[in-house]
Every structure is written in structure tokens, then in C-alpha cells.
Write an enzyme that holds these catalytic residues in place. Structure first.
Site, PDB file in Angstrom:
ATOM      1  N   LEU A  67      -4.310   5.213  -7.923  1.00 49.28           N
ATOM      2  CA  LEU A  67      -4.078   5.623  -6.542  1.00 49.28           C
ATOM      3  C   LEU A  67      -5.440   5.549  -5.864  1.00 49.28           C
ATOM      4  CD1 LEU A  67      -1.797   8.806  -6.560  1.00 49.28           C
ATOM      5  CD2 LEU A  67      -1.567   6.885  -5.006  1.00 49.28           C
ATOM      6  N   SER A  68      -5.606   4.599  -4.962  1.00 45.64           N
ATOM      7  CA  SER A  68      -6.913   4.406  -4.338  1.00 45.64           C
ATOM      8  C   SER A  68      -7.354   5.683  -3.631  1.00 45.64           C
ATOM      9  CB  SER A  68      -6.852   3.258  -3.334  1.00 45.64           C
ATOM     10  OG  SER A  68      -6.547   2.041  -3.973  1.00 45.64           O
ATOM     11  N   SER A  69      -8.663   5.814  -3.465  1.00 46.79           N
ATOM     12  CA  SER A  69      -9.183   6.994  -2.775  1.00 46.79           C
ATOM     13  C   SER A  69      -8.565   7.069  -1.380  1.00 46.79           C
ATOM     14  CB  SER A  69     -10.710   6.921  -2.677  1.00 46.79           C
ATOM     15  OG  SER A  69     -11.111   5.942  -1.747  1.00 46.79           O
TER      16      SER A  69
END
Length: 380
Positions: free
Chosen positions: A94-96
Site C-alpha cells: 500500500l503506497s505511502s
């Protein structure tokens, strides 16, 4: 026991507040914050995520460690949540949140747009896209069948209609083309031409490049090229085809004895502190890998090209540094030359750089200030 809403609420509020304090919510795209509030990260996170313990990635399970799980899902604005580990390395995340928001802002997505996403992962980004574009307007491509199935379930549970396909993201998804917007969630070194070919003239492509930043390209009216500006700085996971273990510095160093040792007369501090310099060096020297660390004597750098050449910039106290290098290339010399070029150009910001893709993808280059003039750097 499953994580309770109250167990999530604290970390979730802390992340939103940190982004508010830093000004990370874009004023021109208020829909993004509304979508993030309506479709929070934890609804798309798997029950097992991964934490780096200083030596390896270790699992953090929602049932057995709910508070730890919540902290991993809602870390700082610039920290991604690792959701899959393959051979000891992160292979999906889950990307930042700050990066997700920044890239969605760069996409300039409008209701009714047809949008293609490359790299579905957990499905969170596809959910945000779908909420904005409208039902059935989003196609997302994921290489992992298991991740694609999980993302479909999460999207359905969220009441969203988006098409998740299993395939190679670098090939796009031709059956539903053309698209008004294309967005990738993994880094590429070169822009796949399929992305340009499947985007309508005037359409926009947002993608991480070089694992260091992201660009937004507009497809030309004739469909034969795309060009645009760098939008931000962040580290991104590469596509799965590039998920291989590169040799580290010690391995490259072992391939050749030192060939030269000399004083290195330049202060290394900007290499550590100046993101714009680091980006310019990445453009000029795309194959170099640079690691920095302080010790009692000062700042040190270990540089290699993942092949045979290496350099050590070793602090020896009193503000002095020694350069030791080996292999067919003199990487310390190349670093200084590229650094001087950046200074001669009046130290441009990363936002002064852009990219052009043309000739069916055969010619790709980075430019600074103006896409039609020199200097430019071909992307190998």
C-alpha cells in the site's frame, strides 16, 4: 480478535493530521481527501502485513497483533505498508498516503474519464480512482492472480464497480482502450509504449520513474509522442520483472581491486541533504547506486554500478575525504562531473526536469527547463 474501529481511529487520525500539518492535501483536488475519508486504507489492507525489524521483514497479523497491524497500515505520510514479501524483498505494498495523494493530484482525473491503472495491489488506489471516475470507468491490471482476486473482493465490498484484470501491466490493457488517463503504481526505467498507444491524444499518463520520482506526460495530438514534467520525489517499488536481487556494494567491490586512491575535495553534505541534487545525479548517472552513512569521522558514500565498478568516499576526520575506486569506470570522477553539470545549470530543482517519449518508445530522454533544447539525457 479483529482490529476494532477505535483501534484504527487513532493511527488513522494521526496520519490525516500529519498530512494536514504538512499541507499534503492538494487544494485543486478536494475530491481526493473526500475519497480517502470515504475509502480508508485499512479496508483494503490484507490481514497480514510486514514490518522491517532491522534485519528482515517479519509478519504482523491483524488478529494476533491488532495495534501493531494498525500502526503498519497507518504509518507516517511518507511510509508505505508492505503487503507482500517475495524472497525476502517487498513485492507489493500500500503506497505511502502522501505519494498516493500527490500522484492522484497529478493525474487531473475528471468524472467520466476512462482510466487505466497498472499495478492493482490491494485495490485501494483503484477504489479512489473509481469513486472519482464513476462506475465501470476504471480498468486495473495486476500481475498476481491472488492479489487481483483480493482486490476484486475489496472493491465489491466497498460497493465500487472497477474491472480488475490479470496481466502484464507493461502491456497495458488494449481491449478497453483508449483511455483518458493512465496511472502506474510501480516504477519503470522506460515508459512502455503500450501506455502511450492506449491513451487518447491529449490524455495524461502519470507514472513513477527510476524509483525516485514521478512524471506526468501528455500524449501529443498525433499520438506519436508524450512529454511532461517531473511532479514529485519519492521512492517506488519496481515492476515485478525488475524484482531481482541486484548485487550490493560488497559484491561489486569483491569483483575488482582498488585502482586509484585520491583526496576527494568536495563537501558531501549536499549529497545527503539536497533531494534536487540526488535527482539530477540519478538522471545523469542512471545506473549508479549510492548509499550514504555518517560515522564519527563524517559522511561516507558507497557507490557502485551493479556490475564491476565501485567507489568509496571515506571520511577520515577533520573535514577530509578519501576517494578509493576500482573497476573499468571511475565512479567518483563521474559523480563529480555530473555534480558540476548540475551546478553549471544553476542547480535546477527536480521540478525543472521533464521527460519526452517518442519514436514508438525507442527514443526516451530527460530534459531540463525546456523539452526542445539541450541539455538532455537519453534514458538507456
Amino acid at each position: 480478535m479483529l482490529t476494532t474501529a477505535s483501534g484504527i481511529d487513532g493511527p488513522r487520525r494521526s496520519l490525516a493530521a500529519a498530512m494536514e500539518q504538512r499541507g499534503d492535501w492538494p487544494e485543486r483536488s478536494p475530491w481526493i481527501r473526500e475519497a480517502v475519508d470515504a475509502l480508508p486504507r485499512h479496508r483494503f489492507a490484507p490481514d497480514r502485513v510486514w514490518r522491517w525489524d532491522g534485519h528482515a521483514y517479519v509478519p504482523v497479523d491483524r488478529r494476533s497483533e491488532p495495534a501493531g497491524w494498525a500502526s503498519e497500515v497507518y504509518p507516517g505520510p511518507d511510509t508505505a505498508t508492505v503487503t507482500e514479501v517475495t524472497d525476502g524483498l517487498p513485492s507489493s505494498s500500500l503506497s505511502s498516503q502522501a505519494v498516493v495523494v500527490d500522484m492522484l493530484d497529478s493525474l487531473l482525473l475528471e468524472p467520466g474519464n476512462r482510466v487505466l491503472e497498472l499495478g492493482t495491489g490491494s485495490g485501494w488506489n483503484a477504489a479512489l480512482l473509481s469513486r472519482r471516475a464513476g462506475p465501470g470507468r476504471t480498468v486495473s491490471v495486476e500481475a498476481s492472480r491472488g492479489l487481483a482476486q483480493a482486490a476484486r473482493r475489496a472493491l465489491t465490498e466497498a460497493g465500487l464497480t472497477a474491472h480488475v484484470e490479470v496481466g502484464d501491466g507493461n502491456q497495458g490493457w488494449a481491449p478497453a482502450a483508449p483511455y483518458d488517463r493512465v496511472i502506474a503504481t510501480y516504477a519503470v526505467e522506460r515508459i512502455p509504449w503500450a501506455w502511450v498507444a492506449q491513451t487518447r491524444p491529449g490524455g495524461r499518463i502519470v507514472t513513477p520513474w527510476g524509483r525516485l520520482g514521478h512524471v506526468a506526460l501528455t500524449v501529443a495530438d498525433d499520438g506519436r509522442s508524450a512529454t511532461g514534467w517531473v511532479q514529485g520525489l519519492a521512492q517506488f517499488m519496481p515492476d515485478r520483472g525488475a524484482l531481482r536481487r541486484e548485487p550490493d556494494f560488497a559484491q561489486v567491490r569483491a569483483r575488482g581491486e582498488p585502482a586509484e586512491e585520491r583526496p576527494f575535495l568536495r563537501d558531501l553534505t549536499p549529497l545527503h541533504d539536497n533531494a534536487h541534487l540526488r535527482f539530477a545525479l540519478r538522471v545523469a548517472l542512471p545506473r549508479l547506486r549510492i548509499t550514504l552513512a555518517y560515522d564519527a569521522d563524517g559522511l561516507n558514500a558507497w557507490i557502485h554500478d551493479a556490475e564491476e565498478s565501485w567507489a568509496m568516499l571515506s571520511a577520515i576526520g577533520g573535514g577530509r575525504t578519501i576517494a578509493t575506486q576500482g573497476g573499468p569506470r571511475r565512479l567518483a570522477d563521474e559523480l563529480e562531473t555530473a555534480w558540476d553539470t548540475w551546478l553549471d545549470l544553476a542547480s535546477p530543482d527536480l521540478y525543472d526536469f521533464g521527460m519526452t517519449v517518442t519514436d514508438n518508445g525507442a527514443t526516451q530522454y530527460i530534459w531540463v527547463n525546456d523539452p526542445t533544447t539541450e541539455p538532455r539525457w537519453l534514458i538507456p
